[in-house]
Design an enzyme around this catalytic site. Sequence first.
Site, PDB file in Angstrom:
ATOM      1  N   LEU A   1       0.846  -1.202   0.000  1.00 39.58           N
ATOM      2  CA  LEU A   1       0.000   0.000   0.000  1.00 39.58           C
ATOM      3  C   LEU A   1       0.878   1.248   0.000  1.00 39.58           C
ATOM      4  CD1 LEU A   1      -2.823  -0.868   2.596  1.00 39.58           C
ATOM      5  CD2 LEU A   1      -2.920  -1.011   0.110  1.00 39.58           C
TER       6      LEU A   1
ATOM      7  N   CYS B   1      -5.339   0.465  -9.345  1.00 37.57           N
ATOM      8  CA  CYS B   1      -4.839   0.319  -7.974  1.00 37.57           C
ATOM      9  C   CYS B   1      -4.514   1.591  -7.205  1.00 37.57           C
ATOM     10  CB  CYS B   1      -3.622  -0.594  -7.981  1.00 37.57           C
ATOM     11  SG  CYS B   1      -4.092  -2.267  -8.444  1.00 37.57           S
TER      12      CYS B   1
HETATM   13  P1  NAD Z   1      -8.505  -8.880 -12.027  1.00 41.22           P
HETATM   14  O1  NAD Z   1      -9.870  -8.375 -11.747  1.00 41.22           O
HETATM   15  O2  NAD Z   1      -7.922  -8.684 -13.383  1.00 41.22           O
HETATM   16  O3  NAD Z   1      -8.439 -10.456 -11.717  1.00 41.22           O
HETATM   17  C1  NAD Z   1      -8.976 -11.051 -10.582  1.00 41.22           C
HETATM   18  C2  NAD Z   1      -9.587 -12.391 -10.992  1.00 41.22           C
HETATM   19  O4  NAD Z   1      -9.984 -13.087  -9.806  1.00 41.22           O
HETATM   20  C3  NAD Z   1     -10.837 -12.272 -11.868  1.00 41.22           C
HETATM   21  O5  NAD Z   1     -10.629 -12.949 -13.094  1.00 41.22           O
HETATM   22  C4  NAD Z   1     -11.947 -12.928 -11.025  1.00 41.22           C
HETATM   23  O6  NAD Z   1     -12.906 -13.626 -11.796  1.00 41.22           O
HETATM   24  C5  NAD Z   1     -11.147 -13.857 -10.137  1.00 41.22           C
HETATM   25  N1  NAD Z   1     -11.851 -14.263  -8.918  1.00 41.22           N
HETATM   26  C6  NAD Z   1     -12.506 -13.487  -8.027  1.00 41.22           C
HETATM   27  N2  NAD Z   1     -12.994 -14.234  -7.029  1.00 41.22           N
HETATM   28  C7  NAD Z   1     -12.637 -15.520  -7.277  1.00 41.22           C
HETATM   29  C8  NAD Z   1     -12.845 -16.745  -6.603  1.00 41.22           C
HETATM   30  N3  NAD Z   1     -13.509 -16.800  -5.441  1.00 41.22           N
HETATM   31  N4  NAD Z   1     -12.347 -17.881  -7.150  1.00 41.22           N
HETATM   32  C9  NAD Z   1     -11.660 -17.831  -8.320  1.00 41.22           C
HETATM   33  N5  NAD Z   1     -11.434 -16.706  -9.000  1.00 41.22           N
HETATM   34  C10 NAD Z   1     -11.908 -15.545  -8.487  1.00 41.22           C
HETATM   35  O7  NAD Z   1      -7.562  -8.238 -10.923  1.00 41.22           O
HETATM   36  P2  NAD Z   1      -5.983  -7.946 -11.038  1.00 41.22           P
HETATM   37  O8  NAD Z   1      -5.747  -6.657 -11.741  1.00 41.22           O
HETATM   38  O9  NAD Z   1      -5.288  -9.169 -11.498  1.00 41.22           O
HETATM   39  O10 NAD Z   1      -5.632  -7.682  -9.507  1.00 41.22           O
HETATM   40  C11 NAD Z   1      -5.634  -8.743  -8.572  1.00 41.22           C
HETATM   41  C12 NAD Z   1      -5.017  -8.236  -7.283  1.00 41.22           C
HETATM   42  O11 NAD Z   1      -3.655  -7.850  -7.535  1.00 41.22           O
HETATM   43  C13 NAD Z   1      -5.690  -7.004  -6.693  1.00 41.22           C
HETATM   44  O12 NAD Z   1      -5.651  -7.093  -5.294  1.00 41.22           O
HETATM   45  C14 NAD Z   1      -4.812  -5.852  -7.162  1.00 41.22           C
HETATM   46  O13 NAD Z   1      -4.859  -4.770  -6.281  1.00 41.22           O
HETATM   47  C15 NAD Z   1      -3.439  -6.485  -7.148  1.00 41.22           C
HETATM   48  N6  NAD Z   1      -2.466  -5.912  -8.093  1.00 41.22           N
HETATM   49  C16 NAD Z   1      -2.852  -5.577  -9.360  1.00 41.22           C
HETATM   50  C17 NAD Z   1      -1.898  -5.080 -10.254  1.00 41.22           C
HETATM   51  C18 NAD Z   1      -2.259  -4.710 -11.665  1.00 41.22           C
HETATM   52  O14 NAD Z   1      -1.412  -4.167 -12.358  1.00 41.22           O
HETATM   53  N7  NAD Z   1      -3.456  -4.973 -12.141  1.00 41.22           N
HETATM   54  C19 NAD Z   1      -0.556  -4.965  -9.853  1.00 41.22           C
HETATM   55  C20 NAD Z   1      -0.201  -5.338  -8.551  1.00 41.22           C
HETATM   56  C21 NAD Z   1      -1.177  -5.811  -7.677  1.00 41.22           C
HETATM   57  C1  UGA Z   2       1.141   0.754 -10.528  1.00 43.50           C
HETATM   58  C2  UGA Z   2       2.539   0.620  -9.908  1.00 43.50           C
HETATM   59  O1  UGA Z   2       3.487   1.297 -10.740  1.00 43.50           O
HETATM   60  C3  UGA Z   2       2.924  -0.849  -9.764  1.00 43.50           C
HETATM   61  O2  UGA Z   2       4.181  -0.961  -9.093  1.00 43.50           O
HETATM   62  C4  UGA Z   2       1.851  -1.576  -8.955  1.00 43.50           C
HETATM   63  O3  UGA Z   2       2.148  -2.947  -8.860  1.00 43.50           O
HETATM   64  C5  UGA Z   2       0.511  -1.397  -9.627  1.00 43.50           C
HETATM   65  O4  UGA Z   2       0.214   0.027  -9.756  1.00 43.50           O
HETATM   66  C6  UGA Z   2      -0.630  -1.980  -8.848  1.00 43.50           C
HETATM   67  O5  UGA Z   2      -0.532  -2.188  -7.658  1.00 43.50           O
HETATM   68  O6  UGA Z   2      -1.662  -2.166  -9.515  1.00 43.50           O
HETATM   69  P1  UGA Z   2       0.156   0.608 -12.980  1.00 43.50           P
HETATM   70  O7  UGA Z   2      -1.030   1.260 -12.360  1.00 43.50           O
HETATM   71  O8  UGA Z   2      -0.042  -0.595 -13.801  1.00 43.50           O
HETATM   72  O9  UGA Z   2       1.217   0.225 -11.847  1.00 43.50           O
HETATM   73  O10 UGA Z   2       0.917   1.679 -13.914  1.00 43.50           O
HETATM   74  P2  UGA Z   2       1.850   2.937 -13.592  1.00 43.50           P
HETATM   75  O11 UGA Z   2       2.964   2.945 -14.551  1.00 43.50           O
HETATM   76  O12 UGA Z   2       2.190   3.055 -12.170  1.00 43.50           O
HETATM   77  O13 UGA Z   2       0.906   4.168 -13.987  1.00 43.50           O
HETATM   78  C7  UGA Z   2      -0.213   4.512 -13.177  1.00 43.50           C
HETATM   79  C8  UGA Z   2      -0.818   5.801 -13.699  1.00 43.50           C
HETATM   80  O14 UGA Z   2       0.044   6.911 -13.424  1.00 43.50           O
HETATM   81  C9  UGA Z   2      -1.021   5.824 -15.217  1.00 43.50           C
HETATM   82  O15 UGA Z   2      -2.235   6.467 -15.520  1.00 43.50           O
HETATM   83  C10 UGA Z   2       0.145   6.617 -15.726  1.00 43.50           C
HETATM   84  O16 UGA Z   2      -0.083   7.234 -16.956  1.00 43.50           O
HETATM   85  C11 UGA Z   2       0.285   7.646 -14.608  1.00 43.50           C
HETATM   86  N1  UGA Z   2       1.633   8.247 -14.505  1.00 43.50           N
HETATM   87  C12 UGA Z   2       2.705   7.458 -14.239  1.00 43.50           C
HETATM   88  C13 UGA Z   2       1.772   9.615 -14.650  1.00 43.50           C
HETATM   89  O17 UGA Z   2       0.796  10.354 -14.877  1.00 43.50           O
HETATM   90  N2  UGA Z   2       3.033  10.153 -14.525  1.00 43.50           N
HETATM   91  C14 UGA Z   2       4.122   9.389 -14.253  1.00 43.50           C
HETATM   92  O18 UGA Z   2       5.240   9.958 -14.140  1.00 43.50           O
HETATM   93  C15 UGA Z   2       3.954   8.012 -14.108  1.00 43.50           C
END
Ligand code: NAD
Ligand code: UGA
Length: 494
Positions: A256, A311
């Site tokens: 976080l 996120c």
């Molecule tokens: P997402 O919505 O793309 O994928 C989550 C998946 O989990 C979905 O396909 C959903 O159908 C499935 N799901 C939900 N409940 C379920 C259950 N009970 N059994 C089986 N499948 C189930 O989400 P995401 O972007 O992959 O994010 C997942 C987690 O990772 C979140 O907590 C997010 O904050 C974190 N995270 C995301 C990113 C990112 O770039 N998207 C980066 C770092 C961390």
């Molecule tokens: C972000 C973090 O960078 C990852 O480390 C983290 O794992 C992820 O969130 C998550 O927890 O989901 P992401 O959201 O995929 O990754 O992409 P970023 O590159 O961080 O960009 C986030 C947003 O900020 C975008 O809209 C991007 O355009 C904007 N941004 C980024 C700016 O406006 N200025 C910058 O200098 C950088």
Amino acid sequence: MARPARLRRRNCYHGRLSGAGQAGVVPAGPPPGSSIVSHYDHILCIGAGYVGGPTMAMIAARCPHLKVTVVDINQARIDAWNSDDLPIFEPGLDEVVRAARGRNLFFSGDIAGGIRDADVIFVSVNTPTKTFGQGAGQAADLQHWEKTARQILAHATRDKIVVEKSTLPVRTAQAMERILNHNGHGLRFDVVSNPEFLAEGTAIRDLEDPDRILIGAHETPEGRRARTVIADIYANWVPRERIIESNLWSAELSKLTANAFLAQRISSINSISALCEATEADVDEVAYAIGTDSRIGPRFLKASVGFGGSCFRKDILNLVYICRGYGLDEVADYWESVIAINDWQQARFVHNMLANMFNTVAGKRIALFGFAFKADTGDTRESAAIGVTRQLVAEQARVVVTDPKALDNARIDLAPQAGLVEFEPDPYEAARGAHAIAVLTEWKLYRELDYARILAGMERPAFIFDGRNILDHARLHAMGFNVFAIGKAPLKHF
Ligand code: NAD
Ligand code: UGA
């Protein structure tokens, strides 16, 4: 400052595998020095989303001695993972999936079978902001998370390590452990926190060559053992010195905090962008000047129409909620201001459009270049483009959206505006007859367009609002455009 004793890096394996950095080139077996990973060779991931899919594909590609299965309640998603048309666009992902799928990487809808088989279960389900009840609009909605705990409990027939991959409020592992370990079956579940730091658009690079892998566990013999099992998996391709061990709560809170710090930098530079516009300073010059200070560093200082993505907003809101829960209102207010500036920056962008287009956009065609929340992804979750479109539609503009990868998601996001927004894959067509272009995603292709051709088809005066500061503003101005960028003096002809 010395690293806290409990937040240390493992140091028994420093070798880098020769195949690292090349998808499909894999080591032959467990890493040297690994002692217990071979007893934990069935990996399951619950949740086949943006994190679960790519992360498990990378583990499978780098660890051919492990069997990796990814399950999801969404069968359509699983079917897509098993097809040639993967459910998410991510540069390099196809190659990594192709290298391992059917060999030691499997996508399946059989959640119960997957749980029964697994030694280690990564949980990577979505943890969105709660929309109902206590904490609505701020707290994390943990219903999917808790459901997986109960699914694990219902189907497990032997001890397992459960890995928090989802981003979760600090101390969530305690609840997970309580659900899992009061089971009456005599089974033992060790919960480990292994947050994911990949960014979309660069996920494969981030997974191949991560800055760090963070693994939090209880400082007990069982907790340390579980942490070693997870560290040994990553050590197949990540140097040991980049594998950080911590206690459970530090790992949960670090995730976080990392997102809050990253978002804070963007809000900081965006706040300064407004001052630049008022003073004729140039925000890119200011960002460069401060970024050369090694204590500040150059990254995440790109002023923009505002950060999006699934996120940053949800994780900061969650942090704010947690702080308020502990009575830390000043801390909560501090982090909440990061979101307030982001909302303000988006609103300010539309306000500038309106003010400079003679205070009305009603009936005017406006082409939005980009809808994804950043380049190289089709993801539109929390994209600044959503708010910008809604505000322009409210002003009765005729909005046309173009994007190379995100139009399907844009149609879903803008369903409430159906009939009021046009979707056009070709940017030249989108700009034809438009009064203004607004660049909302930093796609490289928008730098390379023939703007003389675009200008020829536009209404006059023609406006460009560059919400990403990616275009050659002086050149566009010389061509005849009125150019408004973020944090820069306007270049206009009137
Ligand atoms: P997402 O919505 O793309 O994928 C989550 C998946 O989990 C979905 O396909 C959903 O159908 C499935 N799901 C939900 N409940 C379920 C259950 N009970 N059994 C089986 N499948 C189930 O989400 P995401 O972007 O992959 O994010 C997942 C987690 O990772 C979140 O907590 C997010 O904050 C974190 N995270 C995301 C990113 C990112 O770039 N998207 C980066 C770092 C961390
Ligand atoms: C972000 C973090 O960078 C990852 O480390 C983290 O794992 C992820 O969130 C998550 O927890 O989901 P992401 O959201 O995929 O990754 O992409 P970023 O590159 O961080 O960009 C986030 C947003 O900020 C975008 O809209 C991007 O355009 C904007 N941004 C980024 C700016 O406006 N200025 C910058 O200098 C950088």
